[in-house]
Design a protein around this motif. Sequence first.
Motif, PDB file in Angstrom:
ATOM      1  N   MET A 111       0.402  -0.619   0.289  1.00 18.80           N
ATOM      2  CA  MET A 111      -0.018  -0.122  -0.111  1.00 18.80           C
ATOM      3  C   MET A 111       0.699   0.917  -0.658  1.00 18.80           C
TER       4      MET A 111
ATOM      5  N   VAL B  69       1.977   1.705  -3.250  1.00 19.00           N
ATOM      6  CA  VAL B  69       1.150   2.729  -4.422  1.00 19.00           C
ATOM      7  C   VAL B  69       0.784   3.904  -4.065  1.00 19.00           C
ATOM      8  N   GLY B  70       1.067   3.839  -2.773  1.00 23.17           N
ATOM      9  CA  GLY B  70       0.810   5.482  -2.273  1.00 23.17           C
ATOM     10  C   GLY B  70      -0.263   6.286  -1.590  1.00 23.17           C
ATOM     11  N   LEU B  71      -0.667   5.484  -0.981  1.00 25.70           N
ATOM     12  CA  LEU B  71      -1.665   5.261  -0.002  1.00 25.70           C
ATOM     13  C   LEU B  71      -1.231   6.417   1.073  1.00 25.70           C
ATOM     14  N   PRO B  72      -2.145   7.765   1.200  1.00 29.36           N
ATOM     15  CA  PRO B  72      -2.172   8.622   2.408  1.00 29.36           C
ATOM     16  C   PRO B  72      -2.250   8.267   3.193  1.00 29.36           C
ATOM     17  N   GLY B  73      -1.063   8.158   4.718  1.00 25.64           N
ATOM     18  CA  GLY B  73      -0.533   7.898   5.739  1.00 25.64           C
ATOM     19  C   GLY B  73       0.958   6.951   5.825  1.00 25.64           C
TER      20      GLY B  73
ATOM     21  N   PHE C 155       2.841   8.046   0.113  1.00 25.80           N
ATOM     22  CA  PHE C 155       1.959   9.424  -0.588  1.00 25.80           C
ATOM     23  C   PHE C 155       2.617  10.782  -0.492  1.00 25.80           C
TER      24      PHE C 155
ATOM     25  N   ALA D 278      -1.916   0.658  -8.662  1.00 29.12           N
ATOM     26  CA  ALA D 278      -2.645   0.201  -7.495  1.00 29.12           C
ATOM     27  C   ALA D 278      -2.552  -0.941  -8.932  1.00 29.12           C
TER      28      ALA D 278
ATOM     29  N   LEU E 194      -1.635  -4.276  -6.434  1.00 28.64           N
ATOM     30  CA  LEU E 194      -2.971  -4.888  -5.789  1.00 28.64           C
ATOM     31  C   LEU E 194      -3.106  -6.523  -6.654  1.00 28.64           C
TER      32      LEU E 194
ATOM     33  N   PHE F 205      -6.807  11.760   2.187  1.00 31.54           N
ATOM     34  CA  PHE F 205      -6.157  11.426   3.442  1.00 31.54           C
ATOM     35  C   PHE F 205      -7.534   9.890   3.693  1.00 31.54           C
TER      36      PHE F 205
ATOM     37  N   GLU G 221      -8.894   8.213   0.677  1.00 30.28           N
ATOM     38  CA  GLU G 221      -7.973   7.028  -0.132  1.00 30.28           C
ATOM     39  C   GLU G 221      -7.793   6.066   0.930  1.00 30.28           C
TER      40      GLU G 221
ATOM     41  N   ARG H  44      -9.664   4.641  -7.888  1.00 30.91           N
ATOM     42  CA  ARG H  44      -8.211   5.291  -7.982  1.00 30.91           C
ATOM     43  C   ARG H  44      -8.222   6.095  -9.549  1.00 30.91           C
TER      44      ARG H  44
END
Lengths: 516, 689
Positions: free
Chosen positions: A388, A391-395, A399, A428, A432, B138, B141, B172
Amino acid sequence: MLGQLPILSAITFLPALGSVAVLLLCALMRDEDRAVADRNAKGIALFVTLVVFIFSIILLAAFDRHNADFQFVENVPWLPQLGINYKLGVDGLSVLFVVLTAFLMPICVLSSWNLDRRVADYMAAFLLLETLIIGVFCALDMILFYIFFEGSLIPMFLIIGVWGGQNRIYAAFKFFLYTFLGSVLMLAVMIVMYAQAGTTDIEALLATEFAPDLQIWLWLAFFASFAVKMPMWPVHTWLPDAHVQAPTAGSVILAGILLKLGGYGFLRFSIPMFPHASDYFAPMVFALSIIAIVVTSVIAFRQTDIKKLIAYSSVAHMGLVTMGIFTMTDVGMQGAIFQMISHGIISGALFLCVGVIYDRFHTREIAFYGGLVHRMPVFAALFGLFAMANVGLPGTSGFIGEIMTMTGAFQVDPRIAAGAALGVIFSAVYMLTAYRKVVFGKITNRRLETATDLNAREWINLGVLSAPVLYFGFFSTPITDTTRASVDNLISHYQSSLPVKAELPAETAPTEHVAP
Amino acid sequence: MAYIVVFAPLLAAMIAGLLQKQISDRTAQIITTGATITSTLCSIALFFDVIVGGNARTYELVEWMAVGGFEIAWAIRLDTLSAIMLVVITSVSSLVHVYSWGYMSHDPHRARFFAYLSLFTFTMLSLVTADNFVQMFFGWEGVGLASYLLIGFWYDKESANAAAIKAFVTNRVGDFGLVLGIMAIYVVFGTLQFDEVFMLIPQHAETTLNIFGMEFLALELIAFLLFVGAMGKSAQFFLHVWLPDAMEGPTPVSALIHAATMVTAGVFLVCRAHGIFELAPNASAFITMIGAVTAIYAATVGLAQNDIKRVIAYSTCSQLGYMFFAAGLGLYSAAMFHLFTHAFFKALLFLGAGSVIHSLHGEQDMRNMGGIYRVLPVTWIMMIIGALSLTGVGIPLMGIGFAGFYSKDMIIEEAFMMGRDGLPFGMFAFWIGMIAAGLTSFYSWRLIFMTFHGVHRGAPEVLSHIHKNGPVMLIPLTVLAVGAVFAGAAFKSDFVGKKALVFWGESLPAGPYAEGYYGHNVDYGDSRTDDHGQGAHADTPVTDDHGDTYESERHGHHHPPIWVLFSPFVATLLGFVCSWFFYVANPALPGRIAAANGPLHRFLSNKWYFDELYDAIFVRPTRWLGDLFWKFGDQKIIDGLGPNGVAATVLASARRIARLQNGYLYHYAFVMLIGVFGLILWLISGAGV
């Protein structure tokens, strides 16, 4: 107090000393004590890399983040006839890479704990590699830089060529030839620069203004070297092969640090020393970056070898870095540095994840796996986290780099940002899909029934890596504050040497964006 | 208190998720459910504090990113808009938590399930309490991640995994637009903080951006890009394909995420950024159009589905369409009102469906149901309440009805008013809204009739071994049913009625209908000033220059013709009658229609062939391109001409050179001669210069 101690030299050469110690120990031991020697070699390597890491933390703590100049400078005459000095120093651009290298090295040593072939040599090679890489980031003399930069090829070449997979010789030579070809051009150009400026001191060179026409050639030669290292499309094909054949720890270093040498080179040489040429070639860099992001993401989607998939994904993520650097905006550049640090951790962790399953089943074929979550839930969770993050998920830290580099790109031209964002969709898709094929589903392959979850060492490695991924994902300022002064300095230097282009900062003139 | 609301679910999720092995499933359930209920109680308190007490405020927690002007902080923003969302999210989430105690009681991975549910709740809360676009992203997502994890919760199922990826990737695609929109906002406004951006909007009404050699009005472009993000999350036409497949997840998840909360995030986004959309008439027209098309599209597809959850999923899609065309027409408060009521009745329908599925041991196909109202009487009544609310049953003119009546009929009527004022697609939306209302009624009653009435069509042993649902599942249904009945009547005057101006405060324009109920003359002297204070309304056709005409027009303005008030009622009735005719009076007829498999039926039951279309234009070409770039681009061209080519050339020339070393002296001599000749030439030319 630290100003007097040669802390950079200590950090740089401690691993080399360790390397010598390992080899000596090995030479002194009798053959029948091989097992003891191996164990000691691992112990020494781990100890030395940990000490270096602690030193690097001390360095970071003592680093003055409001100061854009080089700090902890050590300057000793080396070849006084030629005016070449042994000069080390770090600024905001490089200090974090030193820490990153020192951080990843103990993990590499730990992940190679089960190695059974020529252990002492392997550890010696890694320690030597650490010296050379840290040297690259600390060197403030062009020749010194070149020696470290080139030197780092050799241990890596050996690591792939000796401890690699089946097709390791081809991969090792491909790696060597590609990178070497680039650096030969760089050496030639360094001589030209020496002839022009009369010095090899990087600080002095930064203040030198090269003629705009000459800059074009100098820039291109540096570009040849750094673009291969990054790697940028279309000189990226060595990377998937090298990764696939390299042992796990080799992949970690390759993806985690060696690729960053290219980005660092752009920041240290290309942009500040050749601003005209950088400005001239920026559109080309953008084009190549976008191609890299989109094309390699699509290619990654079709990979059946999981290491190749991650390797292609690395190329795509490095595309974001080159894009961010050449936006010449504070957001873009800081984002690029952040992305390099973050990618160093994330891709290193992903390769370790692959290493975990490779150690158990000795294959990297995605089709072989499936349903691992039933037997390895902890692994599945950590692998999922890093997937994840990739994939650059915020958090996650992935990201921050993405959004910053893309914002910088948007300020230059929205089309570039759009191209990069397209790649983010694909990331993604491939990540995934691969994750699902490896981890989810029912166990259809009998051999996977015996899979055991992470052992303590693997747990430590992946757990330690997951901490910064999450921490910097929520609080990015510790990194960006460290780089701020130097990046601002770099940008203002860059802007001032381009008098023709009276470009106003983004805040005051946000409306007009003429496409290049 | 705000901290508890947001972080209690996170803490619970972390405990339940990370300590799965250490604590028992029951402990995990207690912790997560307890945290969510605590959060609910706190948000109800906050709701009154913010709305009644007028204490809209923002807590800044800590810096997230700070590079130059790119400054983003973690924050909790409380205003009317977020307070409503807080209540909706936490209350539905608590009910779903409780319900899942029963529904998931046989699952071996309960701790993980509850951890995901709480994680979802946290991310959704952080979405709605964001005070800047990036934190919202944030949450945006984050809910996508939670949705991905929960759709794929049963990871053994291939279809569930595929659906999870489809959901994530489709989202996405929407995020592609959203993220570009966010960056455009930064480039234009120099900030991403809501208040700062909204304050600067009037200054940038004329700002343009140049892309691909074309000038775009910045606000139009931003509005359009943001809406693309909303389309993905809220499953609007073109990006709706993931929502029906998302039904692979456990049913409580469908109720929470894919009906009541997450999918409405798009509506929330549009409402939150209403200042931008108000000045972007073209983007708003686009929203209206897409919303209307979605409403009718999903309603038609819903007619021909046999999976009980998919029917409700398409219904969700369709209702979201209503919300969007309302928002596109500038009726933000009406959209929020429908969002609010929809959360209750749609969660009710989903949980009711879950109750049916649970009782029938996992049976989801309505063709195998029927006649079970006797064994599941409570569920039956609840589902009927849900259907009545969804179809918007109520008595026009008297203003008495179920929750959906207030919000949906209001949207349809106001669409008519807007259309009469000449807003693009207004009339279009009105007619579509009305037809879709008829279709909604048809498929809702079809669902009720097929599931509960007639004779049982499934295996007889299923009926005899029916699983009785305990109070832990039925109590949440009852609570939601109360909401589905009364939420409309109770909150109408706040959301879209007399009190709306006070209720919304600064957070949302109260809407043109806020002056009062239809047909009532009320004094709205202060309302006008407030309306103006909020900046230009794209939806109000007159400006403050002509105050008198404004006032007099407004009087006539809010008397929709009687036939407009009655039309949704008639459409709903018609839908009910048709449904009754097909599924109660002549139950054999639908089967015959399906068996005949006419083109229309095929078209509808295959969801207009969207999956096939996307497979053909996106999935397969991507694969093909991937292979092309890889096998041809990388391996043939780059490697072929690059390293491998060079290696081959070197090898070949080495052989050729080796052939030269043949030992014949005259060869060597010849080469030497040439060499010397060349050297001399070089010397001469060098000296000559």
